[in-house]
Design a protein around this motif. Structure first.
Motif, PDB file in Angstrom:
ATOM      1  N   THR A 482      13.375  42.968  -0.756  1.00 32.91           N
ATOM      2  CA  THR A 482      13.578  43.758  -2.022  1.00 32.91           C
ATOM      3  C   THR A 482      15.063  44.481  -1.490  1.00 32.91           C
ATOM      4  N   ARG A 483      15.733  44.126  -0.396  1.00 35.02           N
ATOM      5  CA  ARG A 483      17.044  45.081   0.176  1.00 35.02           C
ATOM      6  C   ARG A 483      17.795  43.855   0.486  1.00 35.02           C
ATOM      7  N   LEU A 484      18.982  44.453   0.238  1.00 34.47           N
ATOM      8  CA  LEU A 484      20.429  43.882   0.778  1.00 34.47           C
ATOM      9  C   LEU A 484      20.568  44.418   2.392  1.00 34.47           C
ATOM     10  N   ARG A 485      20.770  43.619   3.235  1.00 33.74           N
ATOM     11  CA  ARG A 485      20.871  43.972   4.519  1.00 33.74           C
ATOM     12  C   ARG A 485      22.358  43.730   5.078  1.00 33.74           C
ATOM     13  N   MET A 486      23.053  44.694   5.294  1.00 36.06           N
ATOM     14  CA  MET A 486      24.681  44.443   5.630  1.00 36.06           C
ATOM     15  C   MET A 486      24.802  45.014   7.080  1.00 36.06           C
ATOM     16  N   THR A 487      25.972  44.353   7.194  1.00 34.69           N
ATOM     17  CA  THR A 487      26.839  45.013   8.485  1.00 34.69           C
ATOM     18  C   THR A 487      28.305  45.400   7.823  1.00 34.69           C
ATOM     19  N   VAL A 488      28.695  46.429   7.962  1.00 40.39           N
ATOM     20  CA  VAL A 488      29.763  46.781   7.376  1.00 40.39           C
ATOM     21  C   VAL A 488      30.741  47.547   8.292  1.00 40.39           C
ATOM     22  N   GLY A 489      32.007  47.618   7.789  1.00 41.15           N
ATOM     23  CA  GLY A 489      33.122  48.198   8.724  1.00 41.15           C
ATOM     24  C   GLY A 489      32.880  49.575   8.816  1.00 41.15           C
ATOM     25  N   ASP A 490      32.724  50.195   7.653  1.00 46.88           N
ATOM     26  CA  ASP A 490      32.538  51.589   7.774  1.00 46.88           C
ATOM     27  C   ASP A 490      31.592  52.091   6.548  1.00 46.88           C
ATOM     28  N   ALA A 491      30.277  52.802   7.046  1.00 46.18           N
ATOM     29  CA  ALA A 491      29.360  53.049   6.107  1.00 46.18           C
ATOM     30  C   ALA A 491      29.737  54.145   5.206  1.00 46.18           C
ATOM     31  N   ALA A 492      30.747  54.748   5.577  1.00 44.44           N
ATOM     32  CA  ALA A 492      30.936  55.992   4.709  1.00 44.44           C
ATOM     33  C   ALA A 492      31.738  55.625   3.231  1.00 44.44           C
ATOM     34  N   LEU A 493      32.397  54.105   3.477  1.00 44.10           N
ATOM     35  CA  LEU A 493      33.164  53.803   2.024  1.00 44.10           C
ATOM     36  C   LEU A 493      32.262  53.484   1.133  1.00 44.10           C
TER      37      LEU A 493
END
Length: 537
Positions: A482-493
């Protein structure tokens, strides 16, 4: 330290996600096995004599045999699915190497036992080592744990040696071809150590199962509650797999075969005419415990949220709640409803977890006998109603009705008493719906990028990508059920408010780089659409 913790967290998340592929096959095969075995059983044929003809019985027997594929080859399926799921590229080679590694390990175990002169027919030796036929080889049945070990090791080898360059004379064996070669070598060495450690490890796991068995109905209670509490962070698959496929969920003899794991015991019993007490006890950790909350409780909570919403907002949230109820009742997928109140009132989610645990406890106390994995209406019909009254399926509607009332009045009281901002009760935003969240950067997708079509007529991948911080912010992209799983550069964006406007149910920040966006059953299509727009795709 933070990087190590984040990497470990991401790995565990990814590992739990890889379990979904074989488990989805198990659910389908379980339905095939359940329908085929029930409609060919003497009890059903006695009551429904029109089914007692050769063409129909051949079809039902074929269904039962097809359903056995996941049960008979479960460990090797996990050994292939784990490297397949963990690999970022060349997934086919990773899965192939998983099979090679699993076969190599078991052949090495056979070599060790044969060299030591172990008698494969001696009951004492069989019990000490856990000897069984694995892919036609006399080996040690390490079950899920052995398969996970193979899958993880092969996944690491694939990542390390996928681009391995060899000297010119051996260049043919380099690159992707080297991955199954090194997997065979590595797992052959591991296989030599398995007979040395497995008797001790196996006894530890058996002790865990014995301890849970001594806990009586409180074992299923803590299991059900634990699964719900682990669900928000995506690690519940690991707990569930432990009980379904190892001695922690029970062990016993079914039709002369030693079987361990609650789900394995249940499936073995479906194809065996001789009753087994161990299989009956094992269902305490399976579908029957979920049905109180899935078929009654959560739909009651959804109705309470609907009635507590502002009247002007009810038409707007009706589709959201109805789709969540359908996903829960028909598909056994609870996140679309649970995430509507998890972050608003975590204490209410804790109460929900306790009520799910109580559903497991009550079903166990009443002697309900319904297995499989999902706890939905299909499981109730196939593994309850079709199997006859001995399953006590008729108690489930009663229990579900009670849970419906409890959830409805509890949620209605909590929402009104504490003014919880469930769907339809939110304050009107002071800024426009499309304005970024406070603190989020003003990021846009390249204006020249091709416009993507809506996914399932609802989700706009270009707008979602913009709300995720743009393509450059996405370093890794995957999904679970049910979920997108992501590694991002900055979660604040990430712009949480806009993501919710675009159809997301919730945004979960595990740390500053690992995030999850709860989409619902259409998440695979959304992920595929996003992958086409990002460099990681």
């Amino acid at each position: 330290m933070k990087k190590t913790k984040a990497a470990l967290w991401e790995f565990l998340q990814g590992l739990g996600k890889t379990f979904m592929l074989p488990v989805a096959l198990l659910a389908f095969c379980g339905i095939m096995l359940g329908v085929g075995s029930s409609l060919s059983s003497p009890a059903v044929l006695q009551n429904l004599s029109f089914l007692d003809n050769e063409p129909l019985q051949l079809a039902f027997t074929w269904m039962s045999n097809t359903g056995l594929v996941a049960f008979k080859f479960l460990p090797v399926l996990f050994a292939m699915a784990i490297p397949l799921g963990l690999a970022r590229e060349d997934k086919g080679v990773a899965a192939f190497s998983g099979f090679v590694g699993f076969a190599s390990m078991n052949l090495a175990v056979n070599f060790f036992l044969t060299t030591r002169g172990v008698d494969f027919e001696d009951k004492g030796e069989i019990a000490h080592y856990g000897i069984a036929d694995v892919l036609g080889v006399k080996s040690i049945d390490t079950g899920l744990l052995g398969a996970v070990a193979v899958g993880v090791i092969v996944a690491l080898l694939h990542k390390r040696y996928r681009t391995k360059q060899m000297p010119d004379a051996l260049a043919f064996f380099g690159g992707l071809r080297f991955v199954p070669i090194v997997s065979a070598l590595a797992m052959s060495i591991v296989g030599l150590f398995v007979p040395l450690v497995w008797p001790t490890l196996g006894s530890w796991i058996a002790s865990v199962g014995t301890g849970i068995a001594h806990a009586g109905v409180f074992g299923p209670f803590f299991f059900g509650m634990g699964e719900v509490l682990l669900r928000p962070i995506g690690l519940h698959h690991i707990l569930v797999a432990l009980f379904r496929f190892t001695d922690a969920g029970g062990a016993g003899v079914v039709c002369g075969e030693n079987v361990s794991g609650a789900l394995n015991l249940f499936y073995a019993q479906l194809s065996c005419p001789t009753p087994s007490g161990a299989a009956h006890t094992a269902t305490q950790f399976l579908s029957q415990g979920k049905m109180a909350a899935y078929l009654g409780g959560l739909p009651g909570a959804a109705l309470a949220m609907y009635h507590c919403a502002k009247r002007t907002m009810r038409p707007e949230i009706k589709a959201l709640l109805v789709s969540g109820v359908v996903a829960c009742v028909v598909g056994g997928v609870t996140e679309p409803l649970e995430f509507l109140f998890l972050f608003i009132a975590p204490w209410l989610y804790l109460i929900h977890a306790v009520l799910v645990g109580l559903g497991f406890l009550v079903s166990a106390v009443l002697g309900v006998y319904i297995g499989n994995t999902d706890g939905n209406i299909i499981d109730l019909l196939v593994f309850g109603v079709l199997q006859g009254t001995t399953t006590k399926w008729y108690l489930i509607p009663v229990i579900a009705a009670i849970w419906f009332a409890v959830y409805y009045f509890l949620f209605r009281w909590a929402i009104t008493r504490f003014d919880l901002k469930t769907p339809g009760r939110e304050d009107e935003p002071s800024d426009s719906p499309d304005s970024p969240a406070s603190g989020a950067a003003d990021v846009v997708v390249d204006a020249d990028a091709p416009k993507a079509e809506l996914v399932a007529g609802k989700y706009d991948p270009v707008a979602i990508l913009e709300a995720l911080g743009g393509p450059a912010n996405i370093h890794a992209l995957d999904n679970c059920i049910t979920r997108l799983r992501m590694t991002v550069g900055d979660a604040a964006l990430l712009d949480d408010a806009r993501l919710k406007k675009l159809g997301a149910i919730a945004v979960v920040r595990l740390d500053e780089h690992n995030v999850q966006v709860v989409i619902g059953p259409q998440v695979q299509s959304v992920k595929d659409a996003l992958a086409k727009l990002t460099p990681v795709g």
